[in-house]
Each structure stands twice: as C-alpha cells, then as structure tokens.
Design a protein around this motif. Structure first.
Motif, PDB file in Angstrom:
ATOM      1  N   ALA A 122       5.460   0.293 -20.770  1.00 40.79           N
ATOM      2  CA  ALA A 122       6.767   0.601 -20.174  1.00 40.79           C
ATOM      3  C   ALA A 122       7.157  -0.447 -19.134  1.00 40.79           C
ATOM      4  O   ALA A 122       8.315  -0.878 -19.072  1.00 40.79           O
ATOM      5  CB  ALA A 122       6.747   1.987 -19.547  1.00 40.79           C
ATOM      6  N   GLU A 123       6.188  -0.881 -18.324  1.00 36.64           N
ATOM      7  CA  GLU A 123       6.478  -1.887 -17.299  1.00 36.64           C
ATOM      8  C   GLU A 123       6.884  -3.215 -17.925  1.00 36.64           C
ATOM      9  O   GLU A 123       7.813  -3.881 -17.452  1.00 36.64           O
ATOM     10  CB  GLU A 123       5.251  -2.083 -16.403  1.00 36.64           C
ATOM     11  N   LEU A 124       6.191  -3.613 -18.996  1.00 36.98           N
ATOM     12  CA  LEU A 124       6.518  -4.873 -19.652  1.00 36.98           C
ATOM     13  C   LEU A 124       7.894  -4.813 -20.301  1.00 36.98           C
ATOM     14  O   LEU A 124       8.653  -5.792 -20.271  1.00 36.98           O
ATOM     15  CB  LEU A 124       5.457  -5.215 -20.698  1.00 36.98           C
ATOM     16  N   LYS A 125       8.229  -3.670 -20.873  1.00 36.09           N
ATOM     17  CA  LYS A 125       9.560  -3.530 -21.487  1.00 36.09           C
ATOM     18  C   LYS A 125      10.652  -3.605 -20.429  1.00 36.09           C
ATOM     19  O   LYS A 125      11.689  -4.247 -20.638  1.00 36.09           O
ATOM     20  CB  LYS A 125       9.644  -2.208 -22.254  1.00 36.09           C
ATOM     21  N   ARG A 126      10.413  -2.954 -19.285  1.00 33.29           N
ATOM     22  CA  ARG A 126      11.418  -3.005 -18.212  1.00 33.29           C
ATOM     23  C   ARG A 126      11.553  -4.408 -17.649  1.00 33.29           C
ATOM     24  O   ARG A 126      12.638  -4.825 -17.245  1.00 33.29           O
ATOM     25  CB  ARG A 126      11.040  -2.033 -17.089  1.00 33.29           C
ATOM     26  N   ARG A 127      10.441  -5.159 -17.662  1.00 35.58           N
ATOM     27  CA  ARG A 127      10.487  -6.523 -17.138  1.00 35.58           C
ATOM     28  C   ARG A 127      11.412  -7.395 -17.976  1.00 35.58           C
ATOM     29  O   ARG A 127      12.139  -8.237 -17.450  1.00 35.58           O
ATOM     30  CB  ARG A 127       9.073  -7.122 -17.135  1.00 35.58           C
ATOM     31  N   VAL A 128      11.394  -7.209 -19.285  1.00 36.31           N
ATOM     32  CA  VAL A 128      12.246  -8.000 -20.177  1.00 36.31           C
ATOM     33  C   VAL A 128      13.664  -7.449 -20.181  1.00 36.31           C
ATOM     34  O   VAL A 128      14.636  -8.174 -20.010  1.00 36.31           O
ATOM     35  CB  VAL A 128      11.672  -8.014 -21.604  1.00 36.31           C
ATOM     36  N   ALA A 129      13.780  -6.152 -20.397  1.00 28.46           N
ATOM     37  CA  ALA A 129      15.099  -5.511 -20.413  1.00 28.46           C
ATOM     38  C   ALA A 129      14.907  -4.019 -20.601  1.00 28.46           C
ATOM     39  O   ALA A 129      14.234  -3.599 -21.532  1.00 28.46           O
ATOM     40  CB  ALA A 129      15.958  -6.054 -21.551  1.00 28.46           C
ATOM     41  N   GLY A 130      15.493  -3.226 -19.733  1.00 28.51           N
ATOM     42  CA  GLY A 130      15.413  -1.789 -19.915  1.00 28.51           C
ATOM     43  C   GLY A 130      16.101  -1.365 -21.197  1.00 28.51           C
ATOM     44  O   GLY A 130      15.647  -0.493 -21.915  1.00 28.51           O
ATOM     45  N   THR A 131      17.221  -2.014 -21.481  1.00 24.92           N
ATOM     46  CA  THR A 131      17.988  -1.723 -22.690  1.00 24.92           C
ATOM     47  C   THR A 131      18.455  -3.048 -23.286  1.00 24.92           C
ATOM     48  O   THR A 131      18.725  -4.006 -22.555  1.00 24.92           O
ATOM     49  CB  THR A 131      19.211  -0.837 -22.373  1.00 24.92           C
ATOM     50  N   ARG A 132      18.535  -3.092 -24.608  1.00 30.26           N
ATOM     51  CA  ARG A 132      18.960  -4.312 -25.304  1.00 30.26           C
ATOM     52  C   ARG A 132      20.200  -4.028 -26.135  1.00 30.26           C
ATOM     53  O   ARG A 132      20.250  -3.043 -26.873  1.00 30.26           O
ATOM     54  CB  ARG A 132      17.830  -4.816 -26.209  1.00 30.26           C
ATOM     55  N   LEU A 133      21.199  -4.890 -26.010  1.00 28.17           N
ATOM     56  CA  LEU A 133      22.398  -4.808 -26.826  1.00 28.17           C
ATOM     57  C   LEU A 133      22.302  -5.860 -27.922  1.00 28.17           C
ATOM     58  O   LEU A 133      22.232  -7.054 -27.638  1.00 28.17           O
ATOM     59  CB  LEU A 133      23.646  -5.067 -25.974  1.00 28.17           C
ATOM     60  N   ASP A 134      22.235  -5.410 -29.184  1.00 26.23           N
ATOM     61  CA  ASP A 134      22.171  -6.331 -30.324  1.00 26.23           C
ATOM     62  C   ASP A 134      23.580  -6.619 -30.833  1.00 26.23           C
ATOM     63  O   ASP A 134      24.320  -5.692 -31.185  1.00 26.23           O
ATOM     64  CB  ASP A 134      21.328  -5.725 -31.453  1.00 26.23           C
TER      65      ASP A 134
END
Length: 342
Positions: A238-250
C-alpha cells in the motif's frame, strides 16, 4: 567472468544483531570486473514476516540471496541472518536457514517419500526420526497420496511443493525462496502461494525474490524494489502504491500524434506509457475536479482523448515507474483490485 576484489569496499566489522530482525544487511557490494551487481544494498527483515525482493532480471535479486545464504562472499558490507554474521558464523547461519532456488533440487528417480527421508538423514536425523519427519511433511504439503510415486511422474506444482517440503526438513527459522514459482501454471502458482502463507502463519520468516507483481502483492508484509544493484524503494504494498500514485487516470489517445502531444504535456505526471495501445497512465488524487482539470489540460477541444478510466494504483505502476522495466509474464503480473493475501 573473473572475480576481482575491490579495496574501497572492504568488509566492515560485524555489528551486534538488531533485536526482532531475521535478516539485516548493510552496504552490500558485489562486482564482477567492472560490472557492479550490488551497489550498497541495505535490508531489514523482521522475524516472522514474508519479505519480497522485487525487481527485473539482472537487478541483483539472486546475488543478494546467495550472499545472505552464505553461498557467495560479498566484496563489501555486512549481513546477519538469524542473528549470525554470514561471514564469521557461516555454519550457524546455515543451520538456521533453508534455500529453495528457481528449479526443484530433487532426485526424479526416487519417490517423494524417499527424497524427504534422504534429506532428513543428511540433516542428521536417525532413520526412524527421518521417516516420521517425511510422513509429517508429505501430509502437510498434501502429497501423502503421491508419497510412493517417483518424482519423475509429478507435475511441476507437485515438484515445487515437494521441494518446499524438503527445505523444511531441518525446521529452519528463515526460508529463502528464489523465484519459487518460475515456470509454474497459474493453478500451481496459487498452490505454492497457499503454502508460503501457511509457513508465515507458522512463524517462519520467508525471504522471497520474484518478478511477479501479484506474488509480492498477495504474500509480502513488506516489499523492497531493487534495480541496478540498488534498493530504490521499500515499504508495504500500500505504501509503495501511494508513493507512485494513489489513483491513476488512464487516457487512451486517438492517434500517435495525440499520444506524443499528451505525453510531452503531462511529463512527470505520467506513471505508465503504452505507445502500442496509445495509453498513458497519469497520477491523480481521484477527485472529479482533478480528473476534469487533467482532461481539460490535455484535450481542451475534446478531440485527442478517445476514452479514459480511473484505477487504484498497482504494483505494476510501482515497478514500471521505479525500474523502467517490464514485469514478468504480463498475465501473471496484472493485479486486480480484488487481490488479497493468501
């Protein structure tokens, strides 16, 4: 390739073991000639955790495991496993650990039971104790029905489970699994994941290397991402995902020119690029206002974006952003929103 010494990375004096840590590495270096495979790796793995070392091929995963398992000497840095220095106390480390590589180390002409009895005898158990241990492990890994069959007749998943059973003959406190599901079909991979989850619940510290993103996401308490011989990120999934982006718009663009224009405009906000599909993944906080702002900035005349979709960030995004690499086996590496640990 000839191994060379590197005087500027001389091993440091062993530090006292840190309480509660099953594995601790500081400043590990390893080079072959001018190629630096490890370039100052630091790791801390808590006792009883499943720890995943995630990275592309050639990143240094297997070299790290071989050093921690006393099979390879580092050119510099220190490491302790199960409280023992891997250089000064190799024998004690080896008694406390077990290592399972990418391919099952079994005698295909022996039965499953014979393989386990042999491993138990080699670990110092008496003949009756070895037979009891083999029976116990065969039942634990759901192999009792195949105990008298030659391993040559086992499926890939059965071989891997037997290999894991063999690695536990000596009841290790730390188990190193170097890409344990490489080459397995999805059903066999799931079976191995279940076994790893069971081991962790039983108190065994599991140090796992993998290229499979879903594997790390489902199994690991903590994950370290290694690239080019260096740890580039560490934390929970979860921490690594938040570091990159909490949410991604494709964003799927209408044509290559639109794709290039959007990529240049969004620049550092882009966490995923797929030119073949004309798709860009962009960081966003997920609020409607932020999504509208991004769409208006990229496509104010509503001509360049064909469609868009909002996703929670995945380890796929982490991997691609931090390493610039391609995950192994795309079908296995795709992480669904419903993924959960074993």
């Amino acid at each position: 390739m000839t191994r060379q010494s590197h005087p500027h990375h001389e091993p440091e004096p062993a530090a006292a073991p840190a309480p509660g840590l099953a594995v601790e590495a500081r400043g590990l270096h390893k080079a072959y000639g001018a190629v630096h495979v490890l370039d100052g790796v630091d790791l801390r793995v808590r006792s009883g955790d499943v720890f995943a070392l995630l990275g592309p091929n050639g990143a240094g995963k297997t070299t790290t495991v071989r050093i921690l398992a006393t099979l390879l000497a580092a050119d510099g840095g220190t490491a302790r496993v199960a409280g023992h220095d891997v250089t000064a106390e190799r024998a004690r480390v080896r008694r406390a650990i077990s290592l399972t590589g990418q391919y099952a180390a079994l005698d295909a002409q022996q039965t499953g039971a014979e393989n386990l009895r042999m491993m138990a005898r080699l670990s110092g158990l008496s003949r009756p104790a070895a037979a009891r241990r083999a029976t116990e492990l065969l039942e634990r890994f759901d192999l009792a029905g195949a105990a008298r069959r030659r391993v040559a007749t086992y499926s890939g998943g059965m071989r891997r489970r037997l290999d894991l059973a063999a690695s536990l003959v000596g009841a290790p406190s730390v188990l190193f699994l170097d890409e344990p599901t490489t080459g397995l079909d999805p059903r066999s991979r799931l079976a191995v994941w279940e076994v790893v989850g069971e081991l962790a619940r039983g108190g065994v510290t599991v140090f796992l290397t993998t290229q499979y993103l879903e594997e790390a996401d489902r199994l690991a308490d903590r994950i370290a991402v290694i690239d080019g011989g260096r740890i580039v990120a560490e934390g929970t999934a979860a921490e690594l995902k938040r570091r990159v982006a909490g949410t991604r718009l494709d964003l799927t663009l209408t044509d290559p020119a639109a794709y290039r224009h959007a990529a240049d405009l969004l620049d550092t906000l882009v966490v995923r690029r797929d030119p073949e599909r004309l798709l860009l993944g962009v960081t966003t906080d997920g609020r409607a206002a932020d999504v509208r702002r991004l769409l208006d900035a990229v496509d104010p005349e509503h001509r360049l974006v064909q469609r868009f979709a909002l996703h929670t960030a995945t380890l796929d995004d982490v991997f691609l952003t931090l390493t610039g690499g391609t995950p192994a086996t795309p079908a296995a590496a795709t992480i669904s929103e419903e993924s959960s640990r074993v």
